[in-house]
Design an enzyme around this catalytic site. Structure first.
Site, PDB file in Angstrom:
ATOM      1  N   HIS A  92      51.133  43.243  59.902  1.00 23.88           N
ATOM      2  CA  HIS A  92      50.339  44.453  60.076  1.00 23.88           C
ATOM      3  C   HIS A  92      49.265  44.209  61.126  1.00 23.88           C
ATOM      4  CE1 HIS A  92      47.458  47.655  58.189  1.00 23.88           C
ATOM      5  NE2 HIS A  92      47.982  48.067  59.331  1.00 23.88           N
ATOM      6  N   SER A  93      49.231  45.047  62.163  1.00 24.13           N
ATOM      7  CA  SER A  93      48.226  44.989  63.220  1.00 24.13           C
ATOM      8  C   SER A  93      48.270  43.623  63.913  1.00 24.13           C
ATOM      9  CB  SER A  93      46.842  45.301  62.633  1.00 24.13           C
ATOM     10  OG  SER A  93      45.907  45.554  63.649  1.00 24.13           O
ATOM     11  N   MET A  94      47.167  42.869  63.931  1.00 23.53           N
ATOM     12  CA  MET A  94      47.204  41.532  64.528  1.00 23.53           C
ATOM     13  C   MET A  94      48.337  40.697  63.947  1.00 23.53           C
ATOM     14  SD  MET A  94      44.275  38.517  64.439  1.00 23.53           S
ATOM     15  CE  MET A  94      44.550  38.152  62.691  1.00 23.53           C
ATOM     16  N   ALA A  96      51.227  41.586  63.213  1.00 22.36           N
ATOM     17  CA  ALA A  96      52.519  41.890  63.843  1.00 22.36           C
ATOM     18  C   ALA A  96      52.755  40.967  65.035  1.00 22.36           C
ATOM     19  CB  ALA A  96      52.549  43.353  64.288  1.00 22.36           C
ATOM     20  N   ALA A 120      53.886  46.712  61.637  1.00 24.42           N
ATOM     21  CA  ALA A 120      53.149  47.932  61.311  1.00 24.42           C
ATOM     22  C   ALA A 120      51.836  47.966  62.087  1.00 24.42           C
ATOM     23  CB  ALA A 120      52.863  47.993  59.810  1.00 24.42           C
TER      24      ALA A 120
END
Length: 253
Positions: A92-94, A96, A120
């Site tokens: 998720h975010s970083m 990813a 995500a």
């Protein structure tokens, strides 16, 4: 996978051949606690969050601000605990970006790869970061960014003592994220991109370009919510995620 490693403090150590594992990588400023509710042994999937230095159960360690150094250490520890069972990556975010780079290094160095990569809330690695906040900016700018992303409760944002503790760690993660240097490589596995419809930095039109960093299949799915739609949707999202991992009917939570 026997998880006696500080990088994986909340693994379930479930020795069942038919239980898929999902290695989870958190967003900037987060920790394994972001996925703690996913680690129950009651689920048909084993979620294994990764704990980075300087947060959560590793709070006494210094944070890492070099992406290459982080991946080097992470891969070295992950390869020790992978066994013959199927595993998937989720970021998720970083997280990813960390998941993508870790998947590539496992593929490139060891010929090992996850079944799929689920990302995500982050732009594809070949594109510049659209975030307006940079790590050299002021604490006031960082607080403004946190409010914009709408993932931190107001009572925490308004608590000066807590924020004085959290801001250096969050800023360190931004430095870590900014140090990432994509070198043009691709994966050979499916990538599934999950985008919040109201996420200005990673909406579906932005996240569609993850398709260009794999030779495998690509799927894009949009969700109601902003950058933190994963937390906002709660069990509904977790149920759909389990379904993606198992390739079966929707799992009722």
């Amino acid at each position: 996978m026997q998880l006696n490693n500080k990088w994986f403090p909340f693994g379930c150590n479930r020795n069942l051949d038919n239980v898929d594992r999902v290695i989870c990588f958190h967003y900037a400023g987060g920790s394994t606690s972001a996925f703690k509710r996913w680690t129950t042994s009651k689920l048909p999937v084993e979620f294994i969050p990764v704990e980075l230095p300087g947060r959560g159960t590793r709070m006494s360690e210094p944070c890492m601000e070099s992406f290459d150094e982080l991946i080097e250490q992470l891969v070295a520890n992950l390869i020790k605990v992978l066994d013959y069972r199927r595993f998937h990556f989720y970021g998720h975010s970083m997280g990813a970006a960390i998941a993508f780079e870790t998947a590539y290094q496992l593929q490139h160095r060891y010929g090992i790869q996850p079944e799929q990569l689920i990302v995500a809330g982050r732009h594809a690695p070949q594109h510049p970061d659209p975030s307006l906040f940079k790590s050299y900016m002021s604490d006031e700018d960082l607080l403004h960014e946190m409010k914009r992303l709408n993932g931190t409760p107001k009572e925490i944002l308004d608590n000066r003592e807590i924020m004085q503790f959290l801001l250096p760690m969050i800023r360190s993660d931004y430095k870590l994220h900014e140090s990432y240097n994509y070198r043009g490589h691709k994966l050979n596995i499916p990538i599934i991109a999950h985008a919040g419809k109201d996420d200005h930095d990673a909406n579906p039109s932005i996240m569609q370009y993850w398709k260009d960093v794999t030779y495998g299949e690509f799927e894009l799915q949009a969700y109601e919510g902003n950058h933190f739609f994963v937390q906002q949707l709660g069990e509904q999202y977790l149920s759909e995620l389990i379904n993606k991992v198992r390739h079966k009917e929707l799992y009722p939570l």
